[in-house]
Design an enzyme around this catalytic site. Structure first.
Site, short mmCIF file in Angstrom:
data_model
loop_
_atom_site.label_atom_id
_atom_site.label_comp_id
_atom_site.label_asym_id
_atom_site.label_seq_id
_atom_site.Cartn_x
_atom_site.Cartn_y
_atom_site.Cartn_z
N GLU A 1 -3.93 -8.88 0.03
CA GLU A 1 -4.80 -8.58 1.36
C GLU A 1 -6.27 -8.69 1.33
O GLU A 1 -6.79 -8.04 0.40
CB GLU A 1 -4.00 -7.52 1.97
CG GLU A 1 -4.32 -7.31 3.38
CD GLU A 1 -3.53 -6.11 3.95
OE1 GLU A 1 -2.39 -6.02 3.91
OE2 GLU A 1 -4.17 -5.48 4.79
N GLU B 1 0.89 -1.30 0.08
CA GLU B 1 0.04 0.11 0.17
C GLU B 1 0.87 1.23 -0.04
O GLU B 1 0.70 2.18 0.88
CB GLU B 1 -0.93 -0.12 1.44
CG GLU B 1 -1.95 -1.42 1.11
CD GLU B 1 -3.12 -1.15 2.13
OE1 GLU B 1 -3.06 -0.36 2.96
OE2 GLU B 1 -3.92 -1.91 2.26
#
Ligand code: GAL
Length: 792
Positions: free
Chosen positions: A487, A410
């Site tokens: 994820e 991220e």
């Protein structure tokens, strides 16, 4: 005193010598002094540290404290202190060794560290998650004059992490002794360009220091039988060779077969001067943008979990048996892969994954130049990110289990054009050192034009976090690129807590407008029915269903496999550890563990929740996770309350029933036959504790292997008492240390290092280490019910 110490070092040398006659690796974990203060005089050779605390490594000073909101790491960082600490170790070396070369190796120090040997500065290490080595040779004393190594560890810049980091020398330390000619461990590259059961090829490339050398490369099977040998002269300090093997055993999570590869180095008198041993598994895999992941030619969904590096009550201090326990608990659930969120793991963790059969998505960074916390790696990124990445790849590229490299999680640069160059540079760096594994990154931006990491066109697999509703869009946005649900989930649960669920999922917190949940529970718990998640996530069932039905998604990495310290979404302090785990911080499974087991394994699964200790008038949702059956049937005190099944969209059977004291029984039927049944009985009053000790299952052969002691509360008929928690005191004799205790409750503020712990929903776990593994140890557990003595 000095003599005794020397003896003990020599003993350790014999025990730990893994690399043959010439290279000796000494476990250097024992005999350190520690102080949580800062003074530059601590580096001096003559400084007297005898009043410091005597400790053994690995060591995490933060975990020894009670939790407190005053610490600048905040509850996201685990509500524990950072600070600056010093370590010193005094050691002697025999005159005989004065012609040898000595290197000290640190598996990981969090965070900044500086080293001195005999008062001489050796340098600084920046990255808190990487291993590093320093040469000591020039500055050492041999014979009667002793040596002192001093290490200053600085974890004072806070906050620097989105999760609990730990502080100190938290991984193994080794002292390596080599002759002047040796193999450069990080330069060895073992690849397997052709893998099939009939004939496989292993390529070996290695580099050496020294002159006039001959190398022998051997491959041995698990029984130690030599299958192939190649001898080569070392030319220009390098060795290149290739070995063919026939009738081979493939490595896979189901059959983690490891060959031994031994590289021996000889001088021109044919005397061995060095030897390195590697575990090599033969496997091949492929990612396809339409059909997902294939391992050894078999289409395989990656069934993974994300794991942080802490080990619950042990904090960040690495312990191989505790790591093995975590991995085995995950494997028994059906996991075939782990993601090392979001940093390089201990090297020993990768060895365990090689041995146990777990694929590893090995991750370098959680941030690049753009920070997530004021003092995180962003401040060192410019200067260090390429060299850190190189060290990371070099350390881990010969591990069979590692199957992908992730350059980041991220990463904020995915949203601006600086992401393009950085991605290209880092991908190029990885591929130059290891062209055999895909490079990936875990992304959140699902539109190509807004995603600058994807636009770099330098990644082999794109991972996406969350946003399952965008999965189909990914196929058109990121054409011809294999995709992975890197994820998912972020569902929230406290083990053993049950609140009648709403029919829809609840988001805690509800949106980005709230930092915390607004109307949570006053005791900082979250129900263990799978119906609460952070607003960016979803339930375990939903996340898995969405990945399961899409062949083009190579697999899933659930956030997260096991609760970890820090990031206690959805609550403010006093919550101090995560709610995301499928398993709690103490290693005890939450109910949803069995949802995965029913979906990811072929074991016969039948799991019923909740417990059956309620009040008259309560209406209770009974859920059942099962597999391999036509239906399940619920009985309340012998009376059938009907059959139920799971569906493609709901992965549990359920009933809503009025509570009646007695028992519920769920029976599982296949082809009209009863296959399994589970009974939950209303418990009477607390009358006993049951103690279960696990050791062998998680043993690794290290002297530090733990005893995992699980205590549960029982009535006089052996039923679990869930609503009458009591205090436990663990007392160990002089041969044992109680390293920590835990109950999995996310808002218990007592230090996890304490030997007193209240049970939570009927359970607590103690971690005990023996001082002398060859002697018996006695553990006494005291409660208001009396004492129990356990021999370890
Ligand atoms: C993700 C992040 C993880 C963890 C998780 C919690 O966005 O990658 O590190 O923070 O959220 O839900």
């Amino acid at each position: 005193m000095l003599k005794k110490y020397l003896l003990s070092i020599l003993f350790v040398v014999v025990q730990q010598m893994t690399y043959g006659q010439s290279r000796e690796i000494v476990n250097f974990n024992q005999g350190w002094q520690f102080i949580l203060e800062d003074d530059l005089s601590f580096r001096n050779y003559a400084y007297n540290d005898k009043n410091w605390k005597s400790i053994a490594l690995p060591h995490d000073w933060s975990i020894g404290f009670d939790f407190d909101e005053k610490y600048p790491a905040g509850n996201a960082g685990g509500a524990l202190p950072g600070g600056i600490g010093w370590y010193r170790k005094t050691f002697d070396l025999p005159t005989l060794d004065s012609n040898k070369q000595f290197f000290i190796q640190f598996g990981g120090i969090y965070r900044y560290s500086e080293l001195w040997i005999n008062g001489i500065y050796l340098g600084k290490n920046i990255n808190g998650y990487l291993s590093f080595e320093k040469e000591l040779t020039k500055h050492l004393n041999f014979g009667t004059k002793t040596n002192v190594i001093a290490v200053r560890v600085d974890n004072s810049l806070q906050p620097n992490s989105r999760w609990y980091s730990g502080s100190g020398i938290y991984r193994d330390v080794k002292l390596e002794k080599r002759s002047t000619s040796y193999l450069l461990k990080n330069e060895t590259v073992i690849t397997t360009p052709q893998v099939n059961t009939k004939e496989s090829i292993v390529n070996i490339s290695a580099k050496t220091a020294g002159k006039d050398l001959l190398a022998k490369v051997e491959i041995l099977d698990v029984k130690g039988k030599v299958l192939a040998t190649k001898e080569k002269n070392v030319v220009n300090n390098s060795i290149q060779t290739s070995i063919k093997l026939s009738d081979i055993n493939l490595w896979s999570p189901n059959n983690p077969y490891l060959y031994k590869l031994k590289i021996s180095l000889f001088n021109n008198k044919k005397v061995i001067v060095d030897e390195l041993n590697y575990n090599v598994g033969l496997r091949e895999f492929e990612f396809d943008d339409k059909f997902g992941f294939t391992l050894n030619g078999i289409s395989t969904k990656i069934l993974g979990v994300c794991l942080h590096h802490d080990l619950g009550a042990l904090g960040a201090a690495f312990n191989k048996s505790a790591a093995k326990r975590q991995l085995i608990i995950m494997k028994e659930m059906g996991v075939n892969a782990i993601r090392t969120a979001h940093n390089p793991p201990a090297e020993e963790l990768l060895d365990l994954c090689d041995e146990l059969g777990l694929l590893v998505y090995n991750e370098a960074y959680d941030m690049w130049k753009k920070r997530k916390n004021k003092f995180d790696y962003n401040i060192d990124f410019d200067e260090h990110h390429i060299s850190d990445l190189e060290n990371f790849i070099k350390r881990d590229r010969n591990k069979t289990s590692v199957f992908m490299w992730s350059i980041g999680n991220e990463i904020r640069e995915q949203f601006d054009s600086t992401g393009i160059k950085l991605t290209q540079n880092m991908s190029r760096t990885v591929k130059a050192l290891d062209p055999t594994r895909p490079v990936t990154s875990a992304l959140t931006e699902t539109e190509y034009v807004k995603n600058f990491i994807a636009q770099a066109e330098a990644l082999d697999v794109l991972g996406f976090n969350y946003k399952y509703f965008d999965y189909d869009k990914l196929k058109t946005q990121f054409k011809n690129t294999p995709l992975l649900a890197a994820e998912t989930t972020s569902a929230l649960q406290t083990r053993g807590v049950y609140q009648t669920p709403h029919d829809t999922i609840q988001y805690w917190p509800a949106s980005s407008k709230d930092k915390y949940v607004v109307n949570g529970n006053s005791d900082y718990t979250v129900t263990a029915y799978d119906n609460v998640s952070a607003y960016w996530g979803t339930s375990h069932e939903r996340a898995w269903i969405e990945v399961k039905k899409r062949d083009f998604l190579s697999g899933i990495f659930v956030w997260s496999g096991i609760d970890f310290l820090g990031e206690p979404v959805p609550y403010a302090y006093p919550a101090r550890s995560s709610y995301y785990g499928i398993v709690d911080l103490a290693g005890l499974p939450k109910d949803v563990y069995y949802m995965y087991q029913s979906e990811w394994t072929n074991k016969e699964v039948l799991h019923v929740l909740p417990h059956w200790n309620w009040k008259k008038g309560d209406t209770i949702d009974v859920w059942c996770y099962y597999n391999n059956a036509d239906y399940v049937e619920l009985f309340l005190n012998g009376k059938s309350l009907g059959k139920s099944t799971k569906t493609a969209d709901v992965l549990h059977a359920s009933w809503k029933i009025p509570f009646e004291s007695g028992e519920i029984k769920v029976v599982k039927y296949r082809n009209g036959k009863e296959i399994q049944q589970v009974v939950r009985k209303t418990a009477g009053s607390l009358s006993d504790i049951q103690v279960e000790v696990e050791h062998e299952k998680y043993a690794t052969g290290d002297a530090t292997d733990l005893y995992f002691v699980t205590v549960s509360l029982k009535d006089d008929k052996g039923n679990l008492v869930t609503e009458d928690d009591i205090k436990l005191e663990f007392h160990a004799d002089e041969n044992c240390d109680v390293i920590g205790t835990d109950n999995g409750y996310q808002a218990d503020l007592n230090s996890l290092s304490k030997s007193k712990r209240k049970t939570f929903k009927g359970y607590a776990v103690g971690y005990v280490m023996k001082k002398d593994i060859n002697k018996v140890g006695n553990l006494i557990i005291k409660t208001k019910l009396g004492t129990k003595e356990i021999r370890l």
